[in-house]
Design a protein around this motif. Structure first.
Motif, PDB file in Angstrom:
ATOM      1  N   GLU A 120      -4.152  10.312  -3.304  1.00 12.14           N
ATOM      2  CA  GLU A 120      -3.691   9.119  -2.636  1.00 12.14           C
ATOM      3  C   GLU A 120      -4.803   8.086  -2.650  1.00 12.14           C
ATOM      4  N   ARG A 161       1.904   6.140  -7.320  1.00 15.33           N
ATOM      5  CA  ARG A 161       0.822   6.930  -7.915  1.00 15.33           C
ATOM      6  C   ARG A 161       1.157   8.420  -7.888  1.00 15.33           C
ATOM      7  N   ARG A 162       1.666   8.906  -6.760  1.00 16.63           N
ATOM      8  CA  ARG A 162       2.035  10.321  -6.670  1.00 16.63           C
ATOM      9  C   ARG A 162       3.158  10.666  -7.644  1.00 16.63           C
ATOM     10  N   SER A 168      -6.432   4.479  -5.124  1.00 17.00           N
ATOM     11  CA  SER A 168      -5.948   3.206  -5.651  1.00 17.00           C
ATOM     12  C   SER A 168      -5.435   3.352  -7.052  1.00 17.00           C
ATOM     13  N   LYS A 191       0.990   3.917  -3.131  1.00 14.18           N
ATOM     14  CA  LYS A 191       0.641   5.325  -2.964  1.00 14.18           C
ATOM     15  C   LYS A 191       1.747   6.237  -3.483  1.00 14.18           C
ATOM     16  N   ARG A 192       2.990   5.873  -3.185  1.00 12.88           N
ATOM     17  CA  ARG A 192       4.118   6.703  -3.629  1.00 12.88           C
ATOM     18  C   ARG A 192       4.288   6.654  -5.147  1.00 12.88           C
ATOM     19  N   LYS A 213       0.808  -1.220   0.000  1.00 14.12           N
ATOM     20  CA  LYS A 213       0.000   0.000   0.000  1.00 14.12           C
ATOM     21  C   LYS A 213       0.840   1.269   0.000  1.00 14.12           C
TER      22      LYS A 213
END
Length: 226
Positions: free
Chosen positions: A224, A159-160, A226, A156-157, A152
């Motif tokens: 942040e 995606r950013r 999915s 998240k990282r 997870k």
């Protein structure tokens, strides 16, 4: 062969930068770059405005790599300065419908899609190396397909690192990078936007989050997901 860290320095970037969003290895079978898989280790190094994909061997030895631009203004400026027609390299304008209703809207080229299993990014980019100048012919359309991580935090990282930042994210970035303080941001927002606008909702959310957060890092960021 030089390390990929030296290649980053050519672009005035470092994994020590405050604007770093992600610095992770991605398994070659978990990423497609224009439909191809790279042989060797692949490193995703993402910043607020761009991200790099570096193929490397032992001891960070650079093999090849690319830079992908995320900022539409930078993409437009790069295309104009290089005298490259976006349509000639099959780089689509993703907001063409909106532009028909408002001819003052600037074109947007960056595209990000979150599929059930993958992230798909389409944008402008080019190969990188130790050179400081690149021919206009090196600018091409890239489609990057990344399998979502089961971790997870890593997910998240990543995606950013590969998405454009929303208004809320940019507020957070400006403070995190030391460009502006919380107080200056608040004054700037309240002084430039009218109550009742869509931006006002974002300001309210920002102020509420700011009041409940003990650190800048704890501010909730809109992408942040999915």
């Amino acid at each position: 062969m030089a390390s990929y860290h030296r290649v980053l320095k050519v672009f005035d970037r470092s994994i020590q930068d405050k604007s770093l969003e992600c610095d992770y290895d991605i398994h070659p079978w978990e990423i497609l770059i224009n439909g191809e898989r790279w042989a060797g280790k692949v490193r995703l190094i993402g910043f607020v405005d761009v991200f790099f994909l570096m193929c490397y061997s032992a001891e960070a030895r650079f093999e090849k790599g690319i830079i992908i631009y995320k900022d539409d203004e930078v993409i437009q400026d790069t295309l104009e300065r290089a005298k490259v027609d976006a349509s000639k390299i099959k780089l689509d304008v993703v907001n063409s419908k909106e532009m028909k209703g408002d001819d003052k809207l600037p074109p947007k080229y960056f595209s990000f899609t979150s599929e059930p299993l993958d992230y798909i990014i389409t944008s402008l980019g080019h190969e990188v190396g130790l050179k400081t100048e690149y021919p206009s012919s090196s600018l091409i359309k890239y489609e990057i397909k990344i399998l979502k991580s089961r971790n997870k935090v890593m997910k998240k990282r990543i995606r950013r690192a590969v998405t454009q930042h929303s208004l809320m994210d940019l507020m957070h970035d400006a403070i995190r990078l030391g460009v502006i303080t919380h107080a200056e941001m608040t004054a700037q927002l309240l002084g430039n936007f009218y109550v009742g606008s869509a931006t006002d909702d974002a300001i309210s959310k920002y102020l509420e989050t700011l009041g409940s957060a003990s650190q800048a890092n704890s501010i909730a960021l809109s992408n942040e997901l999915s």
